[in-house]
Each structure stands twice: as C-alpha cells, then as structure tokens.
Write a protein that holds these residues in place. Structure first.
Motif, PDB file in Angstrom:
ATOM      1  N   ASP A   1       1.089  -1.418   0.064  1.00  0.00           N
ATOM      2  CA  ASP A   1      -0.078   0.357  -0.267  1.00  0.00           C
ATOM      3  C   ASP A   1       0.783   1.205   0.271  1.00  0.00           C
ATOM      4  O   ASP A   1       0.439   2.488  -0.895  1.00  0.00           O
ATOM      5  CB  ASP A   1      -1.036  -0.231   1.173  1.00  0.00           C
ATOM      6  CG  ASP A   1      -0.072  -0.676   2.448  1.00  0.00           C
ATOM      7  OD1 ASP A   1      -0.029  -1.490   2.270  1.00  0.00           O
ATOM      8  OD2 ASP A   1      -0.527   0.261   3.626  1.00  0.00           O
ATOM      9  N   GLY A   2       2.029   1.041   0.402  1.00  0.00           N
ATOM     10  CA  GLY A   2       2.696   2.536   1.086  1.00  0.00           C
ATOM     11  C   GLY A   2       3.915   3.070  -1.144  1.00  0.00           C
ATOM     12  O   GLY A   2       3.865   3.953  -0.928  1.00  0.00           O
ATOM     13  N   ILE A   3       4.378   1.660  -1.821  1.00  0.00           N
ATOM     14  CA  ILE A   3       4.821   2.029  -2.473  1.00  0.00           C
ATOM     15  C   ILE A   3       3.684   2.405  -3.596  1.00  0.00           C
ATOM     16  O   ILE A   3       3.231   3.424  -4.349  1.00  0.00           O
ATOM     17  CB  ILE A   3       5.658   0.853  -3.088  1.00  0.00           C
ATOM     18  CG1 ILE A   3       6.391   1.458  -4.169  1.00  0.00           C
ATOM     19  CG2 ILE A   3       4.788  -0.581  -3.656  1.00  0.00           C
ATOM     20  CD1 ILE A   3       7.799   3.176  -3.847  1.00  0.00           C
ATOM     21  N   VAL A   4       2.354   2.360  -3.624  1.00  0.00           N
ATOM     22  CA  VAL A   4       1.467   2.365  -5.214  1.00  0.00           C
ATOM     23  C   VAL A   4       0.783   2.925  -4.413  1.00  0.00           C
ATOM     24  O   VAL A   4       0.993   4.664  -5.357  1.00  0.00           O
ATOM     25  CB  VAL A   4       0.168   1.076  -4.165  1.00  0.00           C
ATOM     26  CG1 VAL A   4      -1.451   1.981  -5.157  1.00  0.00           C
ATOM     27  CG2 VAL A   4       0.207  -0.141  -4.774  1.00  0.00           C
ATOM     28  N   LYS A   5       1.226   3.970  -2.731  1.00  0.00           N
ATOM     29  CA  LYS A   5       0.578   5.590  -2.670  1.00  0.00           C
ATOM     30  C   LYS A   5       1.753   6.401  -2.937  1.00  0.00           C
ATOM     31  O   LYS A   5       1.422   7.285  -3.627  1.00  0.00           O
ATOM     32  CB  LYS A   5       0.410   5.592  -1.090  1.00  0.00           C
ATOM     33  CG  LYS A   5       0.318   6.851  -0.728  1.00  0.00           C
ATOM     34  CD  LYS A   5      -0.914   8.016  -1.345  1.00  0.00           C
ATOM     35  CE  LYS A   5      -0.986   9.572  -0.086  1.00  0.00           C
ATOM     36  NZ  LYS A   5       0.302  10.070  -0.772  1.00  0.00           N
ATOM     37  N   ASP A   6       2.684   5.777  -3.235  1.00  0.00           N
ATOM     38  CA  ASP A   6       3.549   6.949  -3.462  1.00  0.00           C
ATOM     39  C   ASP A   6       4.519   6.747  -4.740  1.00  0.00           C
ATOM     40  O   ASP A   6       4.625   7.961  -5.567  1.00  0.00           O
ATOM     41  CB  ASP A   6       4.975   6.139  -2.482  1.00  0.00           C
ATOM     42  CG  ASP A   6       5.544   7.900  -2.697  1.00  0.00           C
ATOM     43  OD1 ASP A   6       5.423   9.151  -1.589  1.00  0.00           O
ATOM     44  OD2 ASP A   6       7.644   7.662  -2.472  1.00  0.00           O
ATOM     45  N   ILE A   7       3.621   5.790  -5.941  1.00  0.00           N
ATOM     46  CA  ILE A   7       4.195   5.742  -6.866  1.00  0.00           C
ATOM     47  C   ILE A   7       2.623   7.134  -7.696  1.00  0.00           C
ATOM     48  O   ILE A   7       3.103   7.408  -8.596  1.00  0.00           O
ATOM     49  CB  ILE A   7       3.582   4.667  -7.682  1.00  0.00           C
ATOM     50  CG1 ILE A   7       5.265   3.591  -7.367  1.00  0.00           C
ATOM     51  CG2 ILE A   7       3.399   4.828  -9.092  1.00  0.00           C
ATOM     52  CD1 ILE A   7       4.960   2.086  -7.641  1.00  0.00           C
ATOM     53  N   ILE A   8       1.517   7.187  -6.816  1.00  0.00           N
ATOM     54  CA  ILE A   8       1.224   7.447  -7.507  1.00  0.00           C
ATOM     55  C   ILE A   8       0.809   9.152  -7.261  1.00  0.00           C
ATOM     56  O   ILE A   8       0.786   9.881  -7.632  1.00  0.00           O
ATOM     57  CB  ILE A   8      -0.835   7.520  -6.682  1.00  0.00           C
ATOM     58  CG1 ILE A   8      -1.860   6.003  -6.809  1.00  0.00           C
ATOM     59  CG2 ILE A   8      -1.949   8.436  -6.745  1.00  0.00           C
ATOM     60  CD1 ILE A   8      -3.064   5.450  -6.351  1.00  0.00           C
ATOM     61  N   ALA A   9       1.531   9.311  -6.114  1.00  0.00           N
ATOM     62  CA  ALA A   9       2.206  10.900  -5.250  1.00  0.00           C
ATOM     63  C   ALA A   9       3.451  11.153  -6.294  1.00  0.00           C
ATOM     64  O   ALA A   9       4.139  12.800  -6.194  1.00  0.00           O
ATOM     65  CB  ALA A   9       2.925  10.680  -4.321  1.00  0.00           C
ATOM     66  N   GLY A  10       3.891  10.782  -6.882  1.00  0.00           N
ATOM     67  CA  GLY A  10       5.423  10.366  -8.065  1.00  0.00           C
ATOM     68  C   GLY A  10       6.563   9.640  -7.871  1.00  0.00           C
ATOM     69  O   GLY A  10       6.905  10.905  -9.108  1.00  0.00           O
ATOM     70  N   ASN A  11       6.112   9.034  -7.307  1.00  0.00           N
ATOM     71  CA  ASN A  11       7.584   8.750  -7.724  1.00  0.00           C
ATOM     72  C   ASN A  11       7.391   7.399  -8.426  1.00  0.00           C
ATOM     73  O   ASN A  11       6.501   7.402  -8.898  1.00  0.00           O
ATOM     74  CB  ASN A  11       7.577   7.091  -6.134  1.00  0.00           C
ATOM     75  CG  ASN A  11       8.657   6.766  -5.596  1.00  0.00           C
ATOM     76  OD1 ASN A  11       9.691   6.094  -6.414  1.00  0.00           O
ATOM     77  ND2 ASN A  11       9.033   6.086  -4.747  1.00  0.00           N
ATOM     78  N   GLU A  12       9.065   7.008  -9.090  1.00  0.00           N
ATOM     79  CA  GLU A  12       8.958   6.952 -10.658  1.00  0.00           C
ATOM     80  C   GLU A  12       9.877   5.172 -10.197  1.00  0.00           C
ATOM     81  O   GLU A  12       9.782   4.920 -11.584  1.00  0.00           O
ATOM     82  CB  GLU A  12       9.747   7.582 -11.336  1.00  0.00           C
ATOM     83  CG  GLU A  12       9.252   8.944 -11.538  1.00  0.00           C
ATOM     84  CD  GLU A  12       9.878  10.461 -12.948  1.00  0.00           C
ATOM     85  OE1 GLU A  12      11.396   9.091 -12.932  1.00  0.00           O
ATOM     86  OE2 GLU A  12      10.254  10.809 -13.619  1.00  0.00           O
TER      87      GLU A  12
END
Length: 293
Positions: free
Chosen positions: A62-73
């Motif tokens: 859930d954490g990495i999905v949230k951060d990819i949505i927020a711009g993590n490439e």
C-alpha cells in the motif's frame, strides 16, 4: 560485479535476504547486493527510492502504491509476501480504555507520513466511522520512538506489525486493543526505473535467487527458533507468524490494485485511481537452471 543497493525493515520478513547474502548466493551470480536496514519503514524507503539512494526496496504494498501515485517513478517487480500484514493496534500499557472505539480523540503515532502505520490509521478510522480529516498524528520515526511517545503520552495509539510488538506488549509497555489485517498482500519488491534500465539482467537474477530462498524458508530445520533468537521473539509467536505468512513470486494482481484504489479513495488518501500498468514492470523470466552434466 553489478552493485544493487536494497533496503528493507529489520524484521523477520526479510531474513531470507540475509540468509542469501550470507551464503554468497548473489555474489556467485555477479551481484554485489548491499542491504540497508530501514527501521523507519516504508515512508523512509519511498524517499530513498525517489532520491536514488536505494535501487530496490522490499516495501509495503500500500505504501509504494500510494507513493507511485504521488510521483515516485519506481515500479513494482513482484509480490514478496502474499499474505496480509497483521497490524496490532496499541495504546499505552497503563491506559484505562479497553477498546479502540474509546480512543476517537487519540493522537496516533506514525513512523513516517506515507508509511504503513500512517496509511493503516485511515483504515482504522474508517472502521469506526471517525472523521479522517481530523486525525492528529505524532511523527516518531521508529518502533523505539513509538515506545517513547506512548510512554510519555505524546500519542495514545500506534499501529505496528503484531508479532514484532509482542515483547513490548508482554512487558506491559503497550496494551494491544485489537489486530487488523491489510486487505492486500503485505510486501512487494520495487525498483527505481534507472535501476531497471541499467541493471535488468542483474534484477532478474536477484529475484530468481530470493524466490528460491523464500520457497524453502519455512522448511529450514528449527527456523522458528532461529527467528525467535534473531528478533528477540517467543517461539510460539514465531510459529503463529510462520503459519500465517506466505511468500510469493507472483506479479501484483489487478484485483489488488482495485482494492487499494477503493479503500484509499474512500478515506481520501489518494486523489486519483491508478492502473496496474502504471505500477508494475514485468522483468523477463530467469532461465531455468540445467542440472544435467
């Protein structure tokens, strides 16, 4: 030798990586796998991936999905632990409250914004019908920081992996009010797009190695006692954890992404839904080893 910098929490889930490193399994395949313990958890690992200080992270789904949505490439290479993560909901050991519902006004300790302890707080609030806009957080960085915060009434609730907190509950420092499980797989393996572009062959080999180690992990003789000794846990708790935990070599499923979109949209954590294709990178399959002479 190809260098891969990888991070993960210093918890029992990641012991297979340490076994493989100690055995020289990565080195034999020309990989210098440099492991970094990240006790601050997923929020910190997401930042390290963004800053290219890590190539790879074994990170909460859930954490990495949230951060990819927020711009993590970064992109998800595969699921690492398919079973849900069991979170303990903890209060100070001396608190009079007997259930979570009584603590609607509590300040919640979190390791980092974007961490599992942060994101799961919203799902806890949703369970009890609390206003997710009004949640008050106390940033504590690590499990030790949470002990300090709850012991000094800087926060009154804290969510963390149930088995790693058991010694603190046993000492009476935390009171566990309940447990809640994630409605998705616990951990995935994610890599920066630079690492994927530059080190794809090494990543394929890395995954093949760790998947062999996780496939055999639960059958290692006396693994329950080894884990208990390594992480200062009770053997009985470790045995429960082993029964619950299923490692995986699957890619993330669309149904998992749909569930995260649904849950996070409902509590306002994300401002748009994400597709499976935006999250994953499918590496080529490793060639099968040929044991014939």
């Amino acid at each position: 030798m190809v260098t891969i910098k990888i991070g993960g929490v210093p918890e029992h889930f990641n012991l297979p990586w340490h076994f493989a490193i100690e055995d020289g399994a990565f080195e034999k395949e020309g990989i210098d796998l440099q492991w970094e313990d990240v006790p601050e958890g997923t929020g910190r690992m997401s930042k390290l991936l963004r800053n290219k200080e890590l190539d790879v992270a074994c990170i909460l789904t859930d954490g990495i999905v949230k951060d990819i949505i927020a711009g993590n490439e970064s992109r998800i290479l595969q699921v690492y632990v398919a079973s849900p993560l069991l979170w303990g909901v903890h209060a100070p050991g001396n608190i009079e409250a007997e259930n979570t519902r009584q603590l609607e006004e509590a300040k919640i300790a979190i390791s980092r914004y974007g961490s599992g302890s942060h994101l799961m707080s919203f799902l806890l609030a949703k369970k009890y019908g609390w206003d997710t806009q009004d949640i008050d957080f106390e940033l504590v960085n690590t499990l030790e920081g949470a002990v300090e915060a709850l012991s000094n009434n800087k926060a009154q609730l804290f969510l963390w992996e149930r088995y790693m907190t058991q010694p603190i509950v046993d000492q009476g420092i935390f009171k566990r009010l309940e447990t809640i499980a994630t409605p998705w797989p616990s951990f995935v393996i994610a890599a920066t797009q630079d690492c994927i572009a530059e080190k794809e062959e090494a990543l394929v080999k890395m995954l093949a190695i760790i998947n062999r180690y996780t496939a055999d992990f639960k059958q290692i003789p006396s693994i329950d006692r080894t884990i208990a000794s390594h992480y200062d846990l009770q053997v009985g708790d470790v045995q429960q954890w082993l029964l619950r935990t299923e490692f995986s070599d699957d890619q993330l499923w669309k149904s998992t992404v749909d569930k995260i979109n649904e849950e996070f949209s409902a509590v306002g954590i994300i401002d748009r839904e994400v597709s499976l294709e935006e999250l994953i990178y499918d590496l080529p399959q490793a060639e099968e080893e040929n044991d014939e002479p």
